[in-house]
Structures are given as C-alpha cells and as structure tokens.
Design an enzyme around this catalytic site. Structure first.
Site, mmCIF file in Angstrom:
data_model
loop_
_atom_site.group_PDB
_atom_site.id
_atom_site.type_symbol
_atom_site.label_atom_id
_atom_site.label_comp_id
_atom_site.label_asym_id
_atom_site.label_seq_id
_atom_site.Cartn_x
_atom_site.Cartn_y
_atom_site.Cartn_z
ATOM 1 N N HIS A 100 0.846 -1.192 0.000
ATOM 2 C CA HIS A 100 0.000 0.000 0.000
ATOM 3 C C HIS A 100 0.875 1.234 0.000
ATOM 4 O O HIS A 100 1.805 1.347 0.809
ATOM 5 C CB HIS A 100 -0.905 0.015 1.234
ATOM 6 C CG HIS A 100 -1.631 1.317 1.436
ATOM 7 N ND1 HIS A 100 -1.447 2.125 2.549
ATOM 8 C CD2 HIS A 100 -2.526 1.977 0.648
ATOM 9 C CE1 HIS A 100 -2.195 3.202 2.441
ATOM 10 N NE2 HIS A 100 -2.866 3.133 1.305
ATOM 11 N N SER A 101 0.607 2.174 -0.900
ATOM 12 C CA SER A 101 1.269 3.474 -0.906
ATOM 13 C C SER A 101 2.783 3.307 -0.937
ATOM 14 O O SER A 101 3.317 2.717 -1.869
ATOM 15 C CB SER A 101 0.787 4.283 0.305
ATOM 16 O OG SER A 101 1.146 5.630 0.206
ATOM 17 N N MET A 102 3.506 3.786 0.075
ATOM 18 C CA MET A 102 4.953 3.641 0.107
ATOM 19 C C MET A 102 5.369 2.180 0.017
ATOM 20 O O MET A 102 6.362 1.832 -0.637
ATOM 21 C CB MET A 102 5.520 4.262 1.384
ATOM 22 C CG MET A 102 7.037 4.209 1.498
ATOM 23 S SD MET A 102 7.636 4.645 3.154
ATOM 24 C CE MET A 102 7.328 3.105 4.036
ATOM 25 N N SER A 126 -1.195 2.705 -5.295
ATOM 26 C CA SER A 126 0.245 2.908 -5.465
ATOM 27 C C SER A 126 0.619 2.416 -6.848
ATOM 28 O O SER A 126 0.358 1.262 -7.188
ATOM 29 C CB SER A 126 1.016 2.126 -4.398
ATOM 30 O OG SER A 126 2.401 2.288 -4.536
#
Length: 279
Positions: A100-102, A126
């Site tokens: 998720h994301s980063m 992402s």
C-alpha cells in the site's frame, strides 16, 4: 491476523502480524504498509482473505519494528535492502507481495532489482514512484539535510488510545474504527503519556528523489504480473494513468474510497486480489 511475529535481521527486529502461527508453515503473502502506518492497516483486508497466509510486515521505524540507529537515516532504498535480507534469511523466493502506498513503491523497486524474489505484485493506491526533475536536485539535498539538522520535535502525547485515534483520523480519509486499529498497534505508554511508536525521523525530508527517467527504468524492469487497485478518491489517479504503460503486465482495478481503500473497502479490494491470484 492473530499472531505476532518477529524477525531478527541485520541487527534489527522486524515485527509483523500473521495469519499463521510462528514459525511460519507456508510461504507468506507479504504485505507492506504505507508511510507512518503499521501492520494493523491490513487487518480489515486480512479478515476478508482468511484462507491466505498473509504476513503484514512493519518497516524499521514503524509499528513494533526497531528504529534505525542514531547515526542512520531512513533512505527509501534501504527498505528494499531490508526485504532482500529478510527473504534471503527465510529462503523466500517468488513471493506474492501486496503493497500500500509507500509499501507499493518499495515492492516495485524490489521486483525490478530482484525479480527472483517476486512472483506477483498487488499495489494498493500505489503505482510508480514519487519523482522530481533533475534541476531540483540541489534544493532537495539542501531541504533534506536542513530538516535533519533541526532540533528534534517532541512527540505528541495523549491521555488514551481513543484520543490518539481521533488525532490520526483528523489527518486521514477513514473513520474512527480504522484509526483505532492503527492507534492500538502504533502507540506506546510513556512517563509523559501515550505517544506514537514511529520514529520521528521518518518525517525528515528526503535528501534525493528519483528522476522521472530513473523511475521509468525501474517500472519497465518489472516483468511479473501486477495488479493496481486504484482508489477513485485516492491520491494517485492521475499518476496511475500516466505510468501504466511502463509496466509489462499490468491489470488495473478501480475501487470506491480514498487512499486507505484496503481499510475502508476491504471486500472490494479482497475480491480484486482473489481474482488476480486465481488468474
């Protein structure tokens, strides 16, 4: 995910939450959280995928994992190294990784540089990397070093987990139940009160950014199947459309919700993952 797990890797303790008891009996589906989140961010999704061997790992400086040493900083590519070291220690190869994301950016870089470790990628809100043009390199370096040299800020303290959760919710796109999950996992009691476990140095500005050309090279190096679950009200809808063509084998699914759609819309995200894994 009922089982706490810990790995000792390169003088760090990497904490995790697992669907399996420790020691793990099956190669896990490795889940990687976003910046300043923790493993609890995957609890809603894991409850919708109860038969999968999910292992939600916490990056150094986050959750219950160790902070880096006083003479170290948090470089993006060092998180890739942490994963490589863990995989080699555990003899893991050809993993399914959910980021998720980063966490998705770290997983993408891992798949690009160490394709033997990654069989499939699931990227939740992402796709691609945070980049900057080369002409801003000197400014980025100056801003990053200046942020490191500022006096260390005191962590905020709270009287209860509920108060910490309310503060987290005010900065986010989810409800109080999701904020409570993160706060219950991500806080610790001190003499001054309840405060966040995360290392304050995570808030330092980066001293460098990938250039768009470098990011494209990494994305084009990813050859495994990739599922991008993009939140309709998330943070990267425009970037996702711009970089989708850089991936050799990409499937995109849009879901309702914001950046933490795996917490607020776990059924939809779980269904997309299930179909992807079955394919």
């Amino acid at each position: 995910m009922h089982y706490p797990v810990s790995f000792s890797v390169a003088q760090l303790q990497l904490a995790a939450l697992s669907q399996q008891p420790s020691p793990l009996s099956t190669k896990p589906i490795l889940c990687l959280h976003g910046w300043l989140d923790n493993a609890a961010s995957f609890i809603p999704l894991a409850t919708k995928l109860p038969d999968l061997p999910i292992l939600a790992l916490e990056f150094p400086g986050h959750g219950h994992s160790s902070h880096r040493g006083a003479d170290a900083h948090y470089y993006f590519f060092d998180w890739v190294q942490d994963l490589v070291a863990l995989c080699r220690q555990q003899h893991w190869q050809q993993l399914t990784i959910v980021g998720h994301s980063m966490g998705g950016m770290v997983a993408t870089a891992l798949a690009a540089a160490f394709p033997e470790l990654v069989e499939r990628l699931v990227l939740i809100d992402s796709l691609g990397f945070i980049t900057d043009v080369p002409s801003n390199t000197a400014k980025q370096l100056r801003d990053g070093i200046s942020s490191r040299l500022k006096p260390v800020s005191r962590k905020p303290c709270y009287s209860s987990v509920a108060e910490a959760a309310a503060a987290r919710q005010r900065q986010s796109d989810f409800g109080i139940s999701e904020a409570l999950l993160l706060a219950q996992r991500g806080t610790v009691q001190t003499d001054s009160g309840l405060t966040w476990r995360a290392d304050m140095r995570l808030r330092h500005s980066s001293v460098y950014r990938l250039s768009p050309a470098q990011a494209e090279t990494l994305m084009r190096a990813v050859q495994c199947p990739v599922l991008a679950v993009i939140a309709e009200d998330g943070m990267i809808t425009e970037r996702a459309s711009q970089v989708a063509g850089c991936f050799a084998n990409l499937r995109r699914v849009n879901v309702k919700g914001g950046h933490h759609c795996h917490m607020t819309q776990p059924e939809a995200v779980a269904l997309a993952i299930h179909h992807f894994l079955q394919a």
